[in-house]
Design a protein around this motif. Structure first.
Motif, PDB file in Angstrom:
ATOM      1  N   THR A   2      32.492  30.101  50.040  1.00 34.96           N
ATOM      2  CA  THR A   2      32.215  30.806  51.217  1.00 34.96           C
ATOM      3  C   THR A   2      33.038  32.089  51.098  1.00 34.96           C
ATOM      4  OG1 THR A   2      33.464  29.484  52.384  1.00 34.96           O
ATOM      5  CG2 THR A   2      30.999  28.821  52.314  1.00 34.96           C
ATOM      6  N   GLY A   3      32.347  33.228  51.807  1.00 37.05           N
ATOM      7  CA  GLY A   3      33.114  34.529  52.161  1.00 37.05           C
ATOM      8  C   GLY A   3      33.899  34.775  53.759  1.00 37.05           C
ATOM      9  N   TYR A   4      33.801  35.834  54.013  1.00 35.48           N
ATOM     10  CA  TYR A   4      34.449  36.125  55.229  1.00 35.48           C
ATOM     11  C   TYR A   4      33.470  35.313  56.475  1.00 35.48           C
ATOM     12  CZ  TYR A   4      35.937  38.940  59.169  1.00 35.48           C
ATOM     13  OH  TYR A   4      36.439  39.535  60.465  1.00 35.48           O
ATOM     14  N   ALA A   5      34.219  34.630  57.343  1.00 34.62           N
ATOM     15  CA  ALA A   5      33.451  34.205  58.573  1.00 34.62           C
ATOM     16  C   ALA A   5      32.558  32.782  58.124  1.00 34.62           C
ATOM     17  CB  ALA A   5      32.725  35.220  59.352  1.00 34.62           C
ATOM     18  N   GLY A   6      32.836  32.384  56.911  1.00 28.68           N
ATOM     19  CA  GLY A   6      32.030  31.201  56.569  1.00 28.68           C
ATOM     20  C   GLY A   6      30.656  31.583  55.731  1.00 28.68           C
ATOM     21  N   GLU A   7      30.374  32.709  55.537  1.00 21.04           N
ATOM     22  CA  GLU A   7      29.105  32.941  55.073  1.00 21.04           C
ATOM     23  C   GLU A   7      29.152  32.756  53.696  1.00 21.04           C
ATOM     24  OE1 GLU A   7      28.961  36.929  56.160  1.00 21.04           O
ATOM     25  OE2 GLU A   7      28.451  36.697  58.330  1.00 21.04           O
ATOM     26  N   PRO A   8      28.045  32.620  53.092  1.00 17.91           N
ATOM     27  CA  PRO A   8      27.816  32.554  51.660  1.00 17.91           C
ATOM     28  C   PRO A   8      28.177  33.662  51.061  1.00 17.91           C
ATOM     29  CG  PRO A   8      25.877  31.617  52.810  1.00 17.91           C
ATOM     30  CD  PRO A   8      26.689  32.304  53.742  1.00 17.91           C
ATOM     31  N   GLN A   9      29.060  33.522  49.993  1.00 20.25           N
ATOM     32  CA  GLN A   9      29.294  34.813  49.293  1.00 20.25           C
ATOM     33  C   GLN A   9      28.483  35.213  48.102  1.00 20.25           C
ATOM     34  OE1 GLN A   9      33.223  34.443  47.378  1.00 20.25           O
ATOM     35  NE2 GLN A   9      33.487  36.627  47.328  1.00 20.25           N
ATOM     36  N   GLU A  10      28.119  36.300  47.910  1.00 17.08           N
ATOM     37  CA  GLU A  10      26.821  37.211  47.206  1.00 17.08           C
ATOM     38  C   GLU A  10      27.878  37.961  46.377  1.00 17.08           C
ATOM     39  OE1 GLU A  10      23.924  38.702  49.538  1.00 17.08           O
ATOM     40  OE2 GLU A  10      23.655  36.881  50.686  1.00 17.08           O
ATOM     41  N   HIS A  11      27.072  38.241  45.395  1.00 17.59           N
ATOM     42  CA  HIS A  11      27.717  39.293  44.317  1.00 17.59           C
ATOM     43  C   HIS A  11      27.564  40.604  44.861  1.00 17.59           C
ATOM     44  CE1 HIS A  11      28.985  41.141  40.450  1.00 17.59           C
ATOM     45  NE2 HIS A  11      28.023  41.931  40.740  1.00 17.59           N
ATOM     46  N   THR A  12      28.958  41.342  45.041  1.00 14.61           N
ATOM     47  CA  THR A  12      28.785  42.799  45.415  1.00 14.61           C
ATOM     48  C   THR A  12      29.582  43.556  44.435  1.00 14.61           C
ATOM     49  OG1 THR A  12      30.714  42.455  46.655  1.00 14.61           O
ATOM     50  CG2 THR A  12      28.671  42.099  47.715  1.00 14.61           C
ATOM     51  N   ALA A  13      29.470  44.789  44.521  1.00 11.22           N
ATOM     52  CA  ALA A  13      30.184  45.846  43.365  1.00 11.22           C
ATOM     53  C   ALA A  13      31.818  45.366  43.877  1.00 11.22           C
ATOM     54  CB  ALA A  13      29.793  47.135  43.668  1.00 11.22           C
ATOM     55  N   GLU A  14      32.549  45.686  42.703  1.00  9.96           N
ATOM     56  CA  GLU A  14      33.877  45.331  42.704  1.00  9.96           C
ATOM     57  C   GLU A  14      34.434  46.558  43.496  1.00  9.96           C
ATOM     58  OE1 GLU A  14      37.673  44.427  39.614  1.00  9.96           O
ATOM     59  OE2 GLU A  14      35.649  44.541  38.908  1.00  9.96           O
ATOM     60  N   LEU A  15      35.503  46.131  44.369  1.00  6.74           N
ATOM     61  CA  LEU A  15      36.368  47.108  45.096  1.00  6.74           C
ATOM     62  C   LEU A  15      37.445  47.649  44.123  1.00  6.74           C
ATOM     63  CD1 LEU A  15      37.193  48.314  47.795  1.00  6.74           C
ATOM     64  CD2 LEU A  15      38.454  46.469  48.081  1.00  6.74           C
ATOM     65  N   PRO A  16      37.666  48.785  43.780  1.00  3.49           N
ATOM     66  CA  PRO A  16      38.827  49.257  42.902  1.00  3.49           C
ATOM     67  C   PRO A  16      40.088  49.216  43.838  1.00  3.49           C
ATOM     68  CG  PRO A  16      37.409  51.161  44.097  1.00  3.49           C
ATOM     69  CD  PRO A  16      36.830  49.925  44.242  1.00  3.49           C
ATOM     70  N   PRO A  17      41.028  49.108  42.843  1.00  3.49           N
ATOM     71  CA  PRO A  17      42.576  49.115  43.604  1.00  3.49           C
ATOM     72  C   PRO A  17      42.765  50.500  44.387  1.00  3.49           C
ATOM     73  CG  PRO A  17      42.564  49.535  41.219  1.00  3.49           C
ATOM     74  CD  PRO A  17      41.145  49.306  41.392  1.00  3.49           C
ATOM     75  N   ALA A  18      43.579  50.334  45.432  1.00  3.44           N
ATOM     76  CA  ALA A  18      43.914  51.453  46.020  1.00  3.44           C
ATOM     77  C   ALA A  18      44.708  52.621  45.225  1.00  3.44           C
ATOM     78  CB  ALA A  18      45.040  51.144  47.169  1.00  3.44           C
ATOM     79  N   PRO A  19      44.229  53.912  45.517  1.00  2.00           N
ATOM     80  CA  PRO A  19      44.777  55.023  44.388  1.00  2.00           C
ATOM     81  C   PRO A  19      45.926  55.436  45.078  1.00  2.00           C
ATOM     82  CG  PRO A  19      43.217  55.851  46.228  1.00  2.00           C
ATOM     83  CD  PRO A  19      43.085  54.464  46.102  1.00  2.00           C
TER      84      PRO A  19
END
Length: 251
Positions: A2-19
């Motif tokens: 599960t992801g945030y707030a207990g919701e099912p986690q789905e595939h999303t684009a990858e967050l890049p590291p902070a520049p």
């Protein structure tokens, strides 16, 4: 899983590291900003607050583009972020400016729910989330020094929502794009009727964002909203006082 707030986690684009620019812009607040970025890339996408294609450019296009607004906001003032959406620009501004008293104003429940969760998770005690349309806030929201907005509406319509929320001699600071100068020319008459006495287009964010962020600053005189909002404001304030007295009598 599960992801945030207990919701099912789905595939999303990858967050890049902070520049590197994020280290300069956010300083000691960067860990909290990273957490906010993760929430936007995960729950924000799944709840439809942010498109998945925005995740790879979340830092440059959204977080850094918004945090430079801090350059245009004076110290220790009250701010209302109109049409806050997923918290842009209000939350990046709040993360680097604990001296501000910020209201995130948003009409949609799913967005205000997300905003409230973020505010609580990040411990932003100087931030308040309000659900409602700007035009409904007259008399119920204490007038503020600064109204902020980003990608909400064309300038003439945005000013009709935001300018009446200002206190005398306050200003609206709106993040805009390449059409800023044209929007100012088109909206000139409407801005004048709303009590705007000075409008400027500025480039901010040097050394942080490239290209620079564009802001329109619309300063008001002693009558924010102009003549046509004066009667509405007075009526709304009178109704609010009457409601407050009724509430005290009912205790």
């Amino acid at each position: 899983m599960t992801g945030y707030a207990g919701e099912p986690q789905e595939h999303t684009a990858e967050l890049p590291p902070a520049p590197e620019a994020a280290h300069k812009a956010f300083g000691d607040s960067l860990p909290a900003v990273r957490r906010y970025a993760e929430l936007l890339a995960d729950a924000g996408v799944r709840r439809g607050l942010l498109g998945p294609r925005e995740v790879p450019r979340l830092w440059e296009r959204h977080l850094l583009n918004c945090v430079v607004l801090s350059e245009a906001v004076p110290e220790g003032v009250s701010v209302c972020d109109v049409g806050s959406g997923a918290g842009l620009p209000g939350i990046p501004l709040a993360l680097v400016r604990p001296d501000l008293e910020i209201t995130l104003l948003e009409p949609l429940l799913r967005r205000t729910t997300f905003l409230q969760e973020v505010v609580e998770l990040l411990g932003l005690d100087h931030v308040t989330v309000r659900r409602g349309r700007a035009e409904e806030m007259l008399g119920t929201l204490t007038p503020v020094h600064v109204v902020t907005a980003r990608a909400v509406a064309p300038l003439d319509r945005l000013a009709g929502w935001g300018v009446p929320l200002l206190r005398p001699y306050g200003e609206m600071v709106a993040l805009k794009g390449d059409t800023a100068e044209e929007e100012v020319r088109t909206a000139r008459d409407a801005l004048h009727k709303l009590g705007v006495v000075e409008t400027t287009v500025e480039q901010i964010g040097r050394g942080v964002v490239d290209p620079l962020s564009t802001v329109v600053r619309a300063r008001v005189g002693e009558s924010p909203g102009g003549v046509r909002f004066a009667a509405r404001r007075a009526k709304a304030e009178k109704a609010a006082r009457r409601a407050a007295r009724g509430g005290r009598r009912g205790r």
